[in-house]
Motif scaffolding. Sequence first.
Motif, mmCIF file in Angstrom:
data_model
loop_
_atom_site.group_PDB
_atom_site.id
_atom_site.type_symbol
_atom_site.label_atom_id
_atom_site.label_comp_id
_atom_site.label_asym_id
_atom_site.label_seq_id
_atom_site.Cartn_x
_atom_site.Cartn_y
_atom_site.Cartn_z
ATOM 1 N N GLY A 20 -7.762 4.777 -4.974
ATOM 2 C CA GLY A 20 -7.612 6.080 -4.332
ATOM 3 C C GLY A 20 -7.049 6.049 -2.929
ATOM 4 N N GLU A 21 -7.108 4.888 -2.283
ATOM 5 C CA GLU A 21 -6.574 4.743 -0.930
ATOM 6 C C GLU A 21 -5.099 4.337 -0.935
ATOM 7 O OE1 GLU A 21 -8.453 5.570 1.754
ATOM 8 O OE2 GLU A 21 -9.885 6.165 0.209
ATOM 9 N N GLY A 22 -4.546 4.060 -2.108
ATOM 10 C CA GLY A 22 -3.150 3.675 -2.204
ATOM 11 C C GLY A 22 -2.910 2.180 -2.228
ATOM 12 N N THR A 23 -3.974 1.381 -2.276
ATOM 13 C CA THR A 23 -3.826 -0.068 -2.352
ATOM 14 C C THR A 23 -3.419 -0.457 -3.767
ATOM 15 O OG1 THR A 23 -5.496 -0.389 -0.653
ATOM 16 C CG2 THR A 23 -4.991 -2.290 -2.042
ATOM 17 N N VAL A 24 -2.373 -1.264 -3.885
ATOM 18 C CA VAL A 24 -1.910 -1.712 -5.201
ATOM 19 C C VAL A 24 -2.865 -2.788 -5.703
ATOM 20 C CG1 VAL A 24 -0.032 -2.816 -6.469
ATOM 21 C CG2 VAL A 24 0.494 -1.145 -4.680
ATOM 22 N N LEU A 25 -3.498 -2.510 -6.837
ATOM 23 C CA LEU A 25 -4.435 -3.440 -7.451
ATOM 24 C C LEU A 25 -3.727 -4.398 -8.399
ATOM 25 C CD1 LEU A 25 -7.222 -0.836 -8.254
ATOM 26 C CD2 LEU A 25 -7.080 -2.369 -6.270
ATOM 27 N N GLU A 42 -13.650 4.737 -17.540
ATOM 28 C CA GLU A 42 -13.781 3.487 -16.765
ATOM 29 C C GLU A 42 -12.764 3.377 -15.637
ATOM 30 O OE1 GLU A 42 -13.324 0.053 -19.213
ATOM 31 O OE2 GLU A 42 -15.038 0.534 -20.471
ATOM 32 N N ASP A 43 -11.637 4.046 -15.807
ATOM 33 C CA ASP A 43 -10.554 3.959 -14.819
ATOM 34 C C ASP A 43 -10.567 5.093 -13.801
ATOM 35 O OD1 ASP A 43 -9.406 1.587 -15.873
ATOM 36 O OD2 ASP A 43 -8.534 2.762 -17.504
ATOM 37 N N GLU A 44 -11.619 5.894 -13.800
ATOM 38 C CA GLU A 44 -11.757 6.979 -12.823
ATOM 39 C C GLU A 44 -11.589 6.416 -11.409
ATOM 40 O OE1 GLU A 44 -12.247 10.899 -11.858
ATOM 41 O OE2 GLU A 44 -12.578 10.184 -13.891
ATOM 42 N N GLY A 45 -10.793 7.093 -10.594
ATOM 43 C CA GLY A 45 -10.555 6.634 -9.227
ATOM 44 C C GLY A 45 -9.358 5.711 -9.095
ATOM 45 N N ARG A 46 -8.725 5.397 -10.220
ATOM 46 C CA ARG A 46 -7.497 4.587 -10.206
ATOM 47 C C ARG A 46 -6.334 5.442 -10.671
ATOM 48 N NH1 ARG A 46 -9.132 -1.355 -12.515
ATOM 49 N NH2 ARG A 46 -10.771 -1.712 -10.989
ATOM 50 N N PHE A 47 -5.151 4.999 -10.306
ATOM 51 C CA PHE A 47 -3.942 5.741 -10.630
ATOM 52 C C PHE A 47 -2.879 4.778 -11.108
ATOM 53 C CE2 PHE A 47 -6.393 7.755 -7.380
ATOM 54 C CZ PHE A 47 -6.463 9.070 -7.795
ATOM 55 N N ARG A 48 -2.013 5.264 -12.010
ATOM 56 C CA ARG A 48 -0.916 4.429 -12.504
ATOM 57 C C ARG A 48 0.404 5.139 -12.209
ATOM 58 N NH1 ARG A 48 -1.429 2.527 -18.458
ATOM 59 N NH2 ARG A 48 -1.112 4.735 -18.886
ATOM 60 N N ARG A 78 0.854 -1.183 0.000
ATOM 61 C CA ARG A 78 0.000 0.000 0.000
ATOM 62 C C ARG A 78 0.887 1.229 0.000
ATOM 63 N NH1 ARG A 78 -2.506 3.562 3.261
ATOM 64 N NH2 ARG A 78 -4.657 4.073 2.777
ATOM 65 N N LEU A 79 0.550 2.218 -0.820
ATOM 66 C CA LEU A 79 1.271 3.473 -0.863
ATOM 67 C C LEU A 79 0.494 4.512 -0.080
ATOM 68 C CD1 LEU A 79 2.301 1.778 -3.279
ATOM 69 C CD2 LEU A 79 2.787 3.914 -4.413
ATOM 70 N N GLU A 80 1.184 5.513 0.384
ATOM 71 C CA GLU A 80 0.558 6.547 1.205
ATOM 72 C C GLU A 80 0.092 7.707 0.315
ATOM 73 O OE1 GLU A 80 -1.030 7.611 4.560
ATOM 74 O OE2 GLU A 80 0.245 5.843 4.432
ATOM 75 N N PRO A 81 -1.231 7.998 0.312
ATOM 76 C CA PRO A 81 -1.714 9.154 -0.453
ATOM 77 C C PRO A 81 -1.142 10.451 0.121
ATOM 78 C CG PRO A 81 -3.541 7.725 0.179
ATOM 79 C CD PRO A 81 -2.331 7.258 0.936
ATOM 80 N N ARG A 104 11.037 -1.538 -16.296
ATOM 81 C CA ARG A 104 9.830 -0.719 -16.154
ATOM 82 C C ARG A 104 8.921 -1.386 -15.133
ATOM 83 N NH1 ARG A 104 6.000 -0.780 -20.869
ATOM 84 N NH2 ARG A 104 5.173 -2.548 -19.712
ATOM 85 N N LEU A 105 8.648 -0.673 -14.057
ATOM 86 C CA LEU A 105 7.746 -1.137 -13.011
ATOM 87 C C LEU A 105 6.488 -0.291 -13.085
ATOM 88 C CD1 LEU A 105 7.096 -2.727 -10.372
ATOM 89 C CD2 LEU A 105 8.178 -0.816 -9.147
ATOM 90 N N ARG A 106 5.346 -0.952 -13.188
ATOM 91 C CA ARG A 106 4.075 -0.238 -13.263
ATOM 92 C C ARG A 106 3.168 -0.718 -12.139
ATOM 93 N NH1 ARG A 106 2.063 0.295 -18.978
ATOM 94 N NH2 ARG A 106 3.447 2.076 -18.860
ATOM 95 N N LEU A 107 2.628 0.240 -11.372
ATOM 96 C CA LEU A 107 1.701 -0.045 -10.276
ATOM 97 C C LEU A 107 0.369 0.624 -10.569
ATOM 98 C CD1 LEU A 107 4.088 0.791 -7.290
ATOM 99 C CD2 LEU A 107 3.640 -1.465 -8.278
ATOM 100 N N ILE A 108 -0.706 -0.123 -10.445
ATOM 101 C CA ILE A 108 -2.063 0.421 -10.558
ATOM 102 C C ILE A 108 -2.634 0.461 -9.147
ATOM 103 C CG2 ILE A 108 -4.365 0.161 -11.575
ATOM 104 C CD1 ILE A 108 -2.122 0.534 -13.673
#
Length: 86
Positions: A70-75, A48-54, A2-5, A63-67
């Motif tokens: 909004g709470e910082g949980t890695v999906l 469709e991806d509203e509320g998600r972050f990359r 989990r990342l910190e917002p 290349r490391l990609r994290l999705i």
Amino acid sequence: MRLEPRPEGGFTIDATDLGPLLGIDPPLVPGLLRDGRIQSRFERGEGEDEGRFRLTFLYRGVRLRLILDGEGTVLSRSRVMAASAR
């Protein structure tokens, strides 16, 4: 993981989480980020991806990609060699 917002937007990832994912000793991560040797990009989802972050990190062809939600949980996460490094 989990990342910190951050209040101003974006997220904070701990070096002890990021380092191993990039194959780096965690104490080296802050300096590599400051020097620009670890590059990063932050994107907000739309439609469709509203509320998600990359979050994307590039380091020495990795290349490391994290999705995240909004709470910082890695999906989801992916780690690949970038095309230019092959």
